[in-house]
Design an enzyme around this catalytic site. Structure first.
Site, PDB file in Angstrom:
ATOM      1  N   MET A  57       0.834  -1.736  -0.285  1.00 33.36           N
ATOM      2  CA  MET A  57      -0.001   0.221  -0.103  1.00 33.36           C
ATOM      3  C   MET A  57       0.429   1.345  -0.221  1.00 33.36           C
ATOM      4  SD  MET A  57      -2.609   1.159   3.205  1.00 33.36           S
ATOM      5  CE  MET A  57      -1.116   1.680   4.083  1.00 33.36           C
TER       6      MET A  57
ATOM      7  N   ASP B 144       0.012   5.388  -1.878  1.00 34.87           N
ATOM      8  CA  ASP B 144      -0.863   7.512  -1.470  1.00 34.87           C
ATOM      9  C   ASP B 144      -2.346   6.578  -0.567  1.00 34.87           C
ATOM     10  OD1 ASP B 144       1.412   7.522  -2.281  1.00 34.87           O
ATOM     11  OD2 ASP B 144       0.814   8.621  -4.214  1.00 34.87           O
TER      12      ASP B 144
ATOM     13  N   ARG C 143      -0.879  13.949 -13.174  1.00 35.34           N
ATOM     14  CA  ARG C 143      -1.672  13.093 -12.830  1.00 35.34           C
ATOM     15  C   ARG C 143      -2.099  13.667 -10.682  1.00 35.34           C
ATOM     16  NH1 ARG C 143       4.051  11.175 -12.128  1.00 35.34           N
ATOM     17  NH2 ARG C 143       4.973  11.411 -10.167  1.00 35.34           N
TER      18      ARG C 143
END
Length: 627
Positions: free
Chosen positions: A142, A144, A268
């Site tokens: 995991m 952000d 992004r």
């Protein structure tokens, strides 16, 4: 003998999966269409094909053969010589057969002997360093947090997720939910990697009016699709919608909805917000070294508005994971706009970090109050990154960070699960010496973690040193420590040290001479993996000389914050420890400092010392924490 090996492996698999030889038993058959491709034909598939993983191996390509966009090639580190752990590849149980293809794996790899079919996947095995009360995924990698939203009493936490290993790769949106920000339920991934590429970070909003055309109260998720096209990185913004309260999403047929007008490669992490004066939705997107604003009235078509950031803040840098919201100063009542900018590189102590700008916004232009060269840090540790806030929390602004640093995130001492979140933090605006700052204090829900309270017996005035040898014994590094003290005018330093019988220690130093508070993890436990750290290609070495207090390697370092952010002569320290994480909050969040630590045994002793003068202790409490 070599030519018989595939037949022997196939026979072993048949014995493993269907040893009873019943007609209805699931079976697997290995086929070899060419030198690089292995095809696994599965009859009567169970829910999962369990894949053995060996982290030190390079990635090979794996896919479930099908006609869905999600049935794309995945990058997985399948076991060659030994097995570190397993990951589950979901199979279509509504079909009588399934086909899995693997490209690039030697046929002699142990993986082919150890494949398993199963209707369950056991996530009970926990790493020693996995936190006890912080959120981390059930398994896998995991990074952000993204898409965070509050609806109908439930907090939804989506996050960058690799379900096929504990290193970065195969970006999905993982999904957990909570009613109290403390106890989290795990759900199937919400958005899966597809033919457009990885599902990178983004945001989610509640479309109360049904503006986008997917119904009132639909949850809209905005994310970045990432892939490599003709040897170059391609990133674009996409949309998905949920009509079942965020449990499943449908990707918009018109994706992508926004591409960079100038073709910038790093484009992004869209954050969508409502701008009331203009009665419009806005999107802020990171574009290399700046943030770009876009505006929309239908939540699908987006028009460019302006940009901010080129030449601002810490440098060298690359902007990522933006957030944009208003905060009201707790004393003056004045409201200002805050831009969160997560940067990699740019951290004062190397790697990734979270900075922010305070200013004004008129629907077109963001104007910061600070000069371009000024960098304000939301957290002064080395392991606070990608903090973004929940949508739809009304008057509260609640953020959650990812706790790691891109310099060494892939090599930290975890296996089954790598990645965790910091405590939920409530952000606030305060003014110190005429300058606006953003503070971060633990959300009040955190107090529900307290299972037992211990009053520490300390002298009213600390002289040279007081040692409480077993004060932390039995807490297993899952506790909160609160200390409030006032140093005398002559005091130079006050040191609070946690230690264990192996001599590992974590000192927190209130340095009144240098006017800073320091957390030093150079002797905190396991630190050698820091030599494997990989600096960003844009990162210079200047920080090691300028800010690298007690530098040993890119992990083993002391981090510090200026005491000028504090007011008054009394200091209140609030320290949370959770096995592999230390979070320090000073003066109710005016200073926050988050660092990973890896003690080989729990800390058991607590030592408090004062140099140059005494320190008056007003209170000292320990709390055992747990879910």
């Amino acid at each position: 003998m070599r030519t018989l090996l595939p037949l022997l492996i196939a026979a072993l698999l048949a014995l493993t999966v269907g040893c009873t030889k019943k007609a209805n038993s699931p079976t697997m058959e290995l086929q070899y269409p060419n030198d690089t491709l292995t095809r696994i034909e599965i009859n009567k598939p169970q829910r999962y094909l369990l894949l053995p993983i060996e982290e030190r191996q390079p990635e090979v390509r794996v896919r479930l053969v099908g006609d869905r966009p999600e049935d794309t090639w995945l990058d997985i580190r399948l076991a060659v010589d030994s097995i570190d752990y397993y990951v589950p590849l979901p199979l279509p149980t509504d079909q009588s057969t399934a086909t899995v293809e693997i490209v690039g794996l030697d046929r002699k790899a142990i993986c082919f002997e150890q494949l398993r079919l199963s209707d369950t996947f056991d996530t009970s095995a926990k790493d020693y360093y996995r936190p006890a009360y912080h959120h981390s995924p059930a398994y896998g990698w995991m990074n952000d947090p993204n898409g965070m939203i509050y609806k109908d009493g439930i907090y939804h936490l989506y996050y960058q997720y690799n379900p096929y290993g504990s290193k970065w790769g195969n970006m999905y949106w993982g999904h957990s939910s909570s009613r109290d920000l403390i106890h989290w339920a795990y759900h199937d991934p919400a958005l899966a990697r597809d033919t457009l590429g990885h599902i990178f970070s983004g945001s989610a909003i509640l479309d109360q009016e049904g503006t986008a055309g997917f119904g009132k109260d639909a949850i809209l998720a905005y994310y970045t699709a990432h892939t490599i096209r003709t040897g170059k990185q391609w990133q674009a913004q996409c949309l998905a919608y949920s009509t079942d309260n965020g449990m499943t999403f449908t990707k918009y047929a018109g994706n992508p909805i926004l591409t960079a007008y100038d073709g910038v490669a790093d484009f992004r992490d869209p954050k969508v917000f409502w701008y009331a004066p203009g009665k419009s939705w806005y999107m802020i997107v990171s574009a290399d070294k700046e943030m770009r604003f876009y505006r929309s009235r239908d939540l699908k078509q987006w028009d460019y508005v302006s940009a901010f950031g080129e030449g601002y803040g810490a440098r060298p840098n690359q902007f990522e994971c933006p957030d944009f919201f208003q905060l009201r100063d707790e004393k003056t009542g004045q409201e200002k706009w805050v831009m969160i900018v997560n940067i990699n590189p740019g951290c004062a102590f190397g790697g990734s970090a979270t900075e922010y700008f305070v200013g004004s916004f008129d629907g077109t232009t963001f104007r910061p109050e600070t000069a371009p060269e000024v960098a304000h840090w939301l957290d002064f540790g080395k392991d606070h990154y990608a903090l973004v806030t929940f949508h739809n929390t009304q008057t509260r602004t609640i953020g959650i960070p990812w706790v790691s640093n891109w310099q060494y995130a892939n090599v930290t001492p975890f296996k089954q699960t790598r990645g965790m979140n910091g405590l939920p933090r409530e952000l606030f605006l305060f003014t110190q010496e005429g300058i606006s700052y953003v503070g971060a204090r633990p959300a009040h829900e955190v107090e529900a973690l307290r299972q037992a309270s211990i009053d520490l017996v300390l002298p009213k005035n600390i002289g040279e040193e007081v040692c409480l040898t077993n004060a932390l014994a039995g807490l297993e590094d899952s506790f909160e420590l609160e200390v409030e003290l006032t140093p005398s005018p002559q005091t130079k330093r006050i040191t609070l040290t946690l230690s264990n019988r192996l001599g590992e220690q974590l000192p927190i130093i209130l340095d009144l001479e240098k006017k800073r508070i320091t957390m030093d993890r150079t002797k905190s436990g396991r630190i050698d993996f820091g030599v494997q750290a990989t600096p960003h290609e844009r990162e210079s070495n200047a920080w090691r000389e300028r800010d690298g207090v007690n530098y040993h390697n890119d992990f083993a370092i002391a981090t510090w914050a200026p005491l000028s952010l504090c007011s008054g002569k009394t200091y209140k320290l609030r320290l949370f420890l959770d096995r592999s994480m230390a979070e320090l909050f000073v003066q109710d969040g005016r200073i926050a400092m988050t660092n990973l630590i890896f003690p080989r045994e729990p800390y058991t002793s607590l030592r408090l010392s004062s140099e140059g003068g005494s320190a008056q202790v007003h209170s000292a409490h320990l709390y055992r924490l747990g879910l």
